[in-house]
Design a protein around this motif. Structure first.
Motif, PDB file in Angstrom:
ATOM      1  N   UNK A  99      -1.998   6.968  10.654  1.00 42.77           N
ATOM      2  CA  UNK A  99      -2.652   5.819  10.019  1.00 42.77           C
ATOM      3  C   UNK A  99      -1.797   4.565  10.136  1.00 42.77           C
ATOM      4  N   UNK A 100      -0.503   4.676   9.840  1.00 41.20           N
ATOM      5  CA  UNK A 100       0.384   3.510   9.955  1.00 41.20           C
ATOM      6  C   UNK A 100       0.340   2.932  11.364  1.00 41.20           C
ATOM      7  N   UNK A 101       0.444   3.791  12.349  1.00 36.57           N
ATOM      8  CA  UNK A 101       0.482   3.325  13.736  1.00 36.57           C
ATOM      9  C   UNK A 101      -0.844   2.695  14.154  1.00 36.57           C
ATOM     10  N   UNK A 102      -1.940   3.243  13.633  1.00 37.12           N
ATOM     11  CA  UNK A 102      -3.246   2.679  13.966  1.00 37.12           C
ATOM     12  C   UNK A 102      -3.404   1.281  13.369  1.00 37.12           C
TER      13      UNK A 102
ATOM     14  N   UNK B  45       3.028  -1.456   4.215  1.00 39.96           N
ATOM     15  CA  UNK B  45       2.538  -0.087   4.101  1.00 39.96           C
ATOM     16  C   UNK B  45       3.727   0.837   3.863  1.00 39.96           C
ATOM     17  N   UNK B  46       3.634   1.656   2.830  1.00 47.07           N
ATOM     18  CA  UNK B  46       4.690   2.616   2.508  1.00 47.07           C
ATOM     19  C   UNK B  46       4.034   3.989   2.418  1.00 47.07           C
ATOM     20  N   UNK B  47       4.381   4.887   3.331  1.00 47.25           N
ATOM     21  CA  UNK B  47       3.737   6.195   3.378  1.00 47.25           C
ATOM     22  C   UNK B  47       4.752   7.304   3.115  1.00 47.25           C
ATOM     23  N   UNK B  48       4.299   8.352   2.454  1.00 51.58           N
ATOM     24  CA  UNK B  48       5.183   9.478   2.202  1.00 51.58           C
ATOM     25  C   UNK B  48       4.467  10.605   1.492  1.00 51.58           C
TER      26      UNK B  48
ATOM     27  N   UNK C 241       0.852  -1.184   0.000  1.00 51.69           N
ATOM     28  CA  UNK C 241       0.000   0.000   0.000  1.00 51.69           C
ATOM     29  C   UNK C 241       0.889   1.236   0.000  1.00 51.69           C
ATOM     30  N   UNK C 242       0.781   2.009  -1.074  1.00 45.87           N
ATOM     31  CA  UNK C 242       1.535   3.261  -1.169  1.00 45.87           C
ATOM     32  C   UNK C 242       0.587   4.394  -0.811  1.00 45.87           C
ATOM     33  N   UNK C 243       0.805   4.997   0.356  1.00 45.13           N
ATOM     34  CA  UNK C 243      -0.107   5.980   0.933  1.00 45.13           C
ATOM     35  C   UNK C 243       0.551   7.354   0.865  1.00 45.13           C
ATOM     36  N   UNK C 244      -0.041   8.258   0.116  1.00 46.04           N
ATOM     37  CA  UNK C 244       0.560   9.572  -0.074  1.00 46.04           C
ATOM     38  C   UNK C 244      -0.361  10.686   0.398  1.00 46.04           C
ATOM     39  N   UNK C 245       0.257  11.774   0.786  1.00 43.57           N
ATOM     40  CA  UNK C 245      -0.466  12.991   1.177  1.00 43.57           C
ATOM     41  C   UNK C 245       0.567  14.036   1.558  1.00 43.57           C
ATOM     42  N   UNK C 246       0.216  15.306   1.464  1.00 45.09           N
ATOM     43  CA  UNK C 246       1.131  16.347   1.959  1.00 45.09           C
ATOM     44  C   UNK C 246       1.362  16.184   3.459  1.00 45.09           C
ATOM     45  N   UNK C 247       2.319  16.923   3.988  1.00 47.45           N
ATOM     46  CA  UNK C 247       2.604  16.846   5.417  1.00 47.45           C
ATOM     47  C   UNK C 247       1.411  17.244   6.263  1.00 47.45           C
ATOM     48  N   UNK C 248       1.252  16.552   7.389  1.00 49.23           N
ATOM     49  CA  UNK C 248       0.206  16.906   8.332  1.00 49.23           C
ATOM     50  C   UNK C 248      -1.163  16.347   8.018  1.00 49.23           C
TER      51      UNK C 248
END
Length: 379
Positions: free
Chosen positions: A70-73, A225-228, A57-64
């Motif tokens: 989400x990752x921790x949840x 999960x890969x977030x950035x 899962x590649x999860x993207x969004x601007x900072x904040x």
């Protein structure tokens, strides 16, 4: 009316607990995930998939926007006391964050993954034996000059073999990586100004990126999960390397109902916060949603300011109807939103905390901070 809100807070101040410190009450302590049901459902479905195919899962969004939250949840839900817990699925206890300089090399990330998966010695016997040899080689100059690179290569291979065996032996493994944009090496402006750029760092990041892509493409029986923050090249590289393994999600801003829920959740944190926020009428809350654009971090900072200062910022001293009229002119709304951000940050800085210098320094180094860079910035 907004003015009544200010008066209520000031009149109620004497009733507050003298030991109560409302500073930064919002984002870092809220433990309720809001408006992320779609991605949670997709992740749960992937772990329940009988085919046991690996999904990234590649999860993207601007900072904040709540990527780390989400990752921790997700990881929390898979722990023994979580609602998704299953004894046949091993989930990491925490994310591996590429923001930290320790995770800018393959051996660093391998060690972080080992610890995140519970330091399971029985599952990583070969890796730990090789790590001992590698550590010894690092402290033996003659050995280091001759065999350190060889020992390091064996270390990386042993970790991959042990991790592969672990995923095969279990129903599934869930791991998470954060701040993924950092594996696309770009020195930041502070490093360039202070001449702290390091070509070896760039080489290490390149090696790490190649290793990570191979891991994501080859690891069986896992949900990763890969977030950035959005990064066009990284997105394209992941698509090319992973194909159908990749599932993309972009986190959206809160809708109005989500922002109103956010207010309610923050108010439940303590009696003092509830008392202070209860004076904010719903129309003012809706106005705050409009002016923050539903961005979680800006909403949190606005609430922090309201709770800590017991007053509204000047731009919030209008009726909701006036705010709606302003919103009809995009350029004007954008100007108001930017001014709100500036005013909030300035106001919180004026509260004078011992950590403020470090926080400001971190803001100047979006590509990461280590002790040497912090020392140079702060003097």
């Amino acid at each position: 009316m907004p003015g009544r809100y200010t008066n209520l807070l000031l009149e109620g101040e004497d009733e507050m607990n003298d030991d109560f410190d409302p500073s930064y009450a919002g984002a870092h302590t809220l433990n309720t995930l809001i408006d992320r049901e779609d991605i949670l459902a997709d992740i749960k479905q992937a772990t329940d998939d009988e085919s046991q195919a690996t999904r990234v899962f590649y999860i993207t969004a601007p900072g904040g926007m709540g990527k780390t939250f989400l990752l921790r949840e997700v990881l929390r839900r898979f722990q023994p006391d979580g609602e998704w817990y299953r004894p046949d699925i091993l989930a990491a206890s925490h994310e591996v964050d590429f923001y930290h300089s320790d995770n800018h090399t393959v051996e660093g990330v391998s060690w972080s993954l080992y610890k995140a998966l519970g330091s399971r010695e029985r599952d990583f016997t070969a890796y730990l034996e090789q790590r001992d040899s590698w550590q010894q080689a690092k402290h033996n100059l003659r050995e280091a000059l001759r065999d350190l690179d060889n020992s390091r290569l064996h270390l990386i291979n042993r970790f991959q073999s042990d991790l592969h065996r672990l995923t095969v032996d279990r129903r599934g493994v869930v791991i998470a990586f954060d701040t993924a944009e950092k594996i696309q090496y770009e020195s930041d402006r502070v490093q360039r100004l202070l001449k702290l750029e390091d070509s070896s760092t760039e080489g290490g990041i390149e090696e790490l990126r190649t290793w990570l892509f191979n891991l994501l493409a080859q690891l069986p029986n896992a949900v990763i999960l890969v977030a950035g923050r959005p990064h066009a090249r990284l997105r394209q590289d992941l698509r090319t390397k992973l194909g159908e393994r990749l599932i993309e999600h972009e986190l959206r801003e809160f809708r109005e109902k989500d922002s109103l829920q956010y207010f309610d959740e923050i108010a439940l944190m303590s009696d003092e916060i509830q008392q202070r926020l209860s004076a904010i009428p719903e129309d003012t809350r809706r106005l705050i949603h409009l002016y923050t654009g539903g961005r979680p971090i800006l909403l949190a900072l606005t609430i922090d300011y309201l709770v800590a200062s017991q007053q509204l910022l000047p731009d919030l001293l209008v009726s909701y109807e006036e705010a709606l009229a302003i919103a009809q002119v995009p350029a004007k709304l954008k100007e108001i939103q930017h001014k709100l951000e500036v005013d909030i940050v300035r106001s919180l800085q004026e509260l004078s905390r011992s950590s403020d210098d470090v926080i400001r320094s971190l803001a100047w180094t979006p590509k990461g901070m280590d002790a040497e860079l912090l020392r140079r910035i702060t003097g």
